[in-house]
Write an enzyme that holds these catalytic residues in place. Structure first.
Site, mmCIF file in Angstrom:
data_model
loop_
_atom_site.group_PDB
_atom_site.id
_atom_site.type_symbol
_atom_site.label_atom_id
_atom_site.label_comp_id
_atom_site.label_asym_id
_atom_site.label_seq_id
_atom_site.Cartn_x
_atom_site.Cartn_y
_atom_site.Cartn_z
ATOM 1 N N ASP A 330 -39.531 30.135 83.681
ATOM 2 C CA ASP A 330 -39.770 29.154 82.626
ATOM 3 C C ASP A 330 -38.517 28.275 82.529
ATOM 4 O OD1 ASP A 330 -40.832 27.636 80.614
ATOM 5 O OD2 ASP A 330 -41.376 29.297 79.311
HETATM 6 C C1 NOJ Z 1 -41.243 25.765 78.333
HETATM 7 C C2 NOJ Z 1 -42.530 26.435 78.009
HETATM 8 O O1 NOJ Z 1 -42.319 27.749 77.563
HETATM 9 C C3 NOJ Z 1 -43.494 26.462 79.179
HETATM 10 O O2 NOJ Z 1 -44.711 27.017 78.775
HETATM 11 C C4 NOJ Z 1 -43.661 25.088 79.739
HETATM 12 O O3 NOJ Z 1 -44.627 25.071 80.749
HETATM 13 C C5 NOJ Z 1 -42.310 24.628 80.244
HETATM 14 N N1 NOJ Z 1 -41.390 24.558 79.126
HETATM 15 C C6 NOJ Z 1 -42.362 23.280 80.958
HETATM 16 O O4 NOJ Z 1 -42.503 22.262 80.056
#
Ligand code: NOJ
Length: 796
Positions: A330
């Protein structure tokens, strides 16, 4: 080879079995050929994902003057010696300078590294021209010409926004969910995005957690069915190389929804049995449905951050499930291991994640920086890097990115088409849940004079819900918009009374009360702004925010029937509001077409059929409360002494007491699976094909559903089981099947389920999935309190 053999081969090829085998071999061969040509730096480049938000007129228009000035000064463009001060410039001048600087940053930090083979994926670029330019740098200006995979959070629609995932889950309709994802993919791909970070499969039992909005609810079976449907929708039903398919990314692996206290990013403590029986199954389903990629989560579970959890990523995902897509971290979840106190520096971060099986790093750059050194030192093996790159290239090849890398900018992008808007309207209809309807207040007669009140009646931005980057509020049709467009003949007055959900200015309450007094009925639109749920937006109090409950009371005091329509990102604690509403229609933020969908339902053009994908608690202090909990040794019996009945100076005793709250009892406000309809359904005649089945058997379960009203409607028929005694304690009830059944007024249908051994199996004491022999309870009904009950046993 004889003719019969040839015929068989032809049949196999036609049926896809053979061709898939060939395709797989061909893909593997291409992967190996490419890998053999790659330098270590180029390999590591594939493992690196970079984000860039376009700095165009639209983005700059949202900057405040202060933001602009800070940018110009920090970038050394203004305010320095021999430079103009920002205060001496017009906004247009500043805009031009910022755009020039952004173009330079793009060139230096993105385009050139792409040419150098240092970036395998980009996220957050959505301009087709820019995507093509960068893709060209990858394909035609880099040494090996490997395309990039272009990611974006396309969560519940790209431009045409569907209800938030929690709302879609209320439809209990996999086909609807698949269709929504298909449309999102078509729209996103038409501008050049080929990878989405969805579906989010985190089981969520805590409405304080803002991201419950993005979840498919509290149940692993429902989440598993709907998550797989979303994967199919995004990925073009199995054909990832379809020109309008995008790769799905199941997330967040794993446990993120169980964050302590509902506080985002928090620690989770999920023991192995719970992990295997509740949190992992939706991921397994989606992996089996062909999900191309998977994202790790932010949380540490039992002390191990997800981006370093080799047991889950290697033993489970690759070993047991044979996942052959790629794993992405993530956003900076790898470097967040520094704050967790799990790694001492960036180098150790890269070592831990690479060795745990994270193939691609989202934005934090430690692979690029430290992997060469780690390989030299033998702390990460070349094989580990090669495998990560294999996983990434395999997906890129399967997606057809080498053959079909560019967006055709001559073709108009496919956005907001009539078909897409209609599908979004239908999705919003099926996602709404009728929670209360005293005295058949609904449906409304179109001849009534209506007072439309409340901050959510005309909130085009907020109605779209969380995780909307690309949807344009100018396309949203709010309830007021729907009255203007589709229901022009309705006699209504509109008094918002509050500017937005948190607004505390009560000065217009009297006007709202008057409006209700002068009308036949009041429809009050309350809820949450979209920014109050979603990532990093947890709440400790989940009552209707601000003074909205007071507004409802004021309107009710006019003495007219009141219909409460809620649009929110989570199940709110609305018990205290129920007495002031004759009917309640609950909408998890319903998206672009929410307004027309809501009035279709209020006027009876459509009949509510949504069911709750999460338990609605009465008090926030009841959380976590979910239907599929284990039984205690002292289950609630019903004659417990409640708070107000405890005598003064009562002596200490625990005898006769059970597991419940003295003040709020044991029940939620509304149970999982609950939802009313304008029709009335009755269940009867539970009929099981046998009183016992063998461990590998299938039980046929039949029940009669009758629509005893004269209104045509759809009921979500739900099947629950309980394994009465297990090698580990089993939940009091578990959803194992559901069907949407449409019946005309007076019509009857026998609904049939096939309950197979696999659905009865669970990970028991030895953590092996199997059916345990013994007795089971079974229920069929319209919610998790279903009363039609039977029993059967499973024998050797
Ligand atoms: C953080 C989030 O937790 C995740 O779900 C998301 O896809 C990413 N950022 C990218 O924006």
């Amino acid at each position: 080879m004889n003719v019969r053999k040839l015929g068989l081969l032809g049949f196999l090829a036609l049926s896809g079995i053979f061709s898939n085998g060939f395709a797989q071999k061909d893909t593997d061969k291409r992967v190996e050929e490419l890998l053999a040509k790659m330098t270590l730096e180029e390999k590591i480049g594939q493992m690196n994902q970079v984000s860039f938000f376009a700095v165009d007129d639209k983005a700059i228009a949202q900057y405040s003057d202060d933001d602009m000035d800070t940018f110009l000064v920090r970038m050394g463009i203004a305010g320095g010696q021999d430079q103009k001060k920002p205060s001496e410039m017009t906004r247009d001048e500043k805009t031009a300078l910022i755009k020039k600087a952004a173009a330079q940053i793009l060139d230096n930090n993105i385009t050139q590294p792409v040419r150098d083979g240092k970036i395998g994926s980009l996220l957050n670029i959505v301009d087709p021209g820019m995507i093509n330019k960068l893709q060209k740098a990858a394909l035609e200006e880099s040494r090996l010409g490997i395309p990039m995979i272009i990611g974006r959070d396309v969560i519940h629609g790209f431009k045409t926004i569907f209800p938030i995932p929690l709302g879609q889950a209320a439809s209990f309709n996999p086909q609807l969910v698949e269709d929504g994802a298909r449309i999102a993919a078509v729209e996103a791909r038409s501008v050049g995005i080929n990878w989405t970070f969805a579906p989010m499969l985190d089981i969520s039992r805590d409405a304080r957690w803002g991201r419950i909005a993005e979840s498919l609810g509290e149940d692993p079976y429902l989440g598993g069915q709907l998550g797989a449907a979303m994967v199919r929708g995004f990925q073009g039903n199995g054909n990832l190389s379809d020109p309008d398919a995008i790769a799905a990314c199941v997330k967040h692996f794993i446990g993120y929804g169980a964050a302590e206290g509902g506080r985002d990013y928090n620690t989770t403590n999920i023991p192995l049995h719970l992990m295997w029986n509740v949190y992992l199954p939706p991921f397994y389903n989606s992996v089996k449905a062909g999900a191309a990629t998977l994202m790790t989560s932010f949380n540490d579970n039992d002390g191990i951050p997800a981006s370093a959890n080799d047991y889950l990523l290697k033993d489970v995902l690759r070993g047991k499930w044979k996942f052959d897509g790629f794993v992405v971290s993530d956003w900076a979840s790898m470097t967040e291991m520094l704050a967790h106190g799990y790694a001492k520096d960036g180098k150790q971060v890269a070592e831990l994640s690479a060795n745990a099986g994270v193939d691609m790093e989202m934005v934090s750059g430690t692979y690029l920086k430290y992997l060469p050194e780690l390989i030299r030192e033998g702390k990460v093996s070349m094989e580990t890097v090669d495998n990560a790159v294999r996983n990434i290239l395999r997906v890129k090849i399967r997606m057809g990115l080498f053959e079909n890398p560019y967006v055709d900018t001559k073709k108009a992008s496919i956005l907001y088409t009539a078909a897409h808007l209609n599908a979004a309207r239908r999705a919003a209809v099926e996602s709404a849940i009728l929670l209360k309807n005293d005295n058949n207040t609904l449906p409304l007669s179109e001849s009534k004079k209506i007072a439309v009140i409340g901050p959510m009646a005309d909130a085009p931005h907020d109605q779209m819900g969380t995780w909307v980057f690309d949807g344009d509020k100018n396309h949203t049709i709010t309830p007021i918009g729907a009255l203007k467009a589709d229901y022009k003949h309705i006699n209504y007055v509109y008094e918002p009374a509050l500017g937005y959900s948190r607004d505390k200015n009560t000065s217009n309450f009297e006007k709202a009360r008057q409006a209700a007094a002068n009308a036949d009925v009041a429809v009050v639109f309350l809820g949450e702004e979209s920014i109050l749920s979603g990532e990093a937006h947890s709440l400790s109090n989940i009552n209707l925010i601000g003074v909205q409950s007071e507004l409802l009371k004021a309107v009710k005091s006019a003495g007219k029937p009141v219909i409460l329509v809620i649009m929110a990102g989570r199940p709110l604690t609305i018990e205290r509001d129920l007495p002031y509403a004759d009917a309640v229609l609950y909408n998890f933020h319903p998206g672009t077409m929410g307004g027309p969908a809501i009035f279709d339902l209020l006027f009876g053009k459509a009949n509510p059929s949504g069911k709750l994908p999460v338990t609605f608690v009465r008090e926030v202090g009841q959380i976590p409360m979910y239907y599929n909990h284990n039984n205690t040794g002292r289950p609630f019996v019903g004659n417990e002494v409640m708070l107000n009945d405890i005598p003064l100076e009562a002596g200490q005793t625990s005898l006769g007491n059970t597991s419940f709250y003295l003040d709020s009892g044991k029940d939620p406000l509304f149970p999982f699976g609950y939802g009313l309809s304008y029709s009335k359904f009755e269940y009867s005649n539970l009929d099981l094909s046998s009183a016992s089945i063998p461990v590998n058997g299938v039980l046929t379960v039949k029940a009669t559903l009758k629509n005893v009203s004269n209104v045509e409607g759809t009921e979500v028929v739900q099947l629950y089981i309980q394994d009465k005694v297990g090698s580990i304690v089993r939940p009091v009830k578990e959803l194992k099947g559901f069907q949407r059944v449409s019946l005309k007024g007076g019509e009857t249908k026998v609904v049939e389920f096939k309950l197979s051994a696999d659905e009865l199996a669970f990970y028991g004491r030895d953590l092996v999935k199997k059916v345990e022999v013994g007795d089971f309870n079974i229920w069929v009904g319209g919610d998790s309190n279903a009363s039609l009950k039977g029993s059967f046993s499973v024998t050797e």
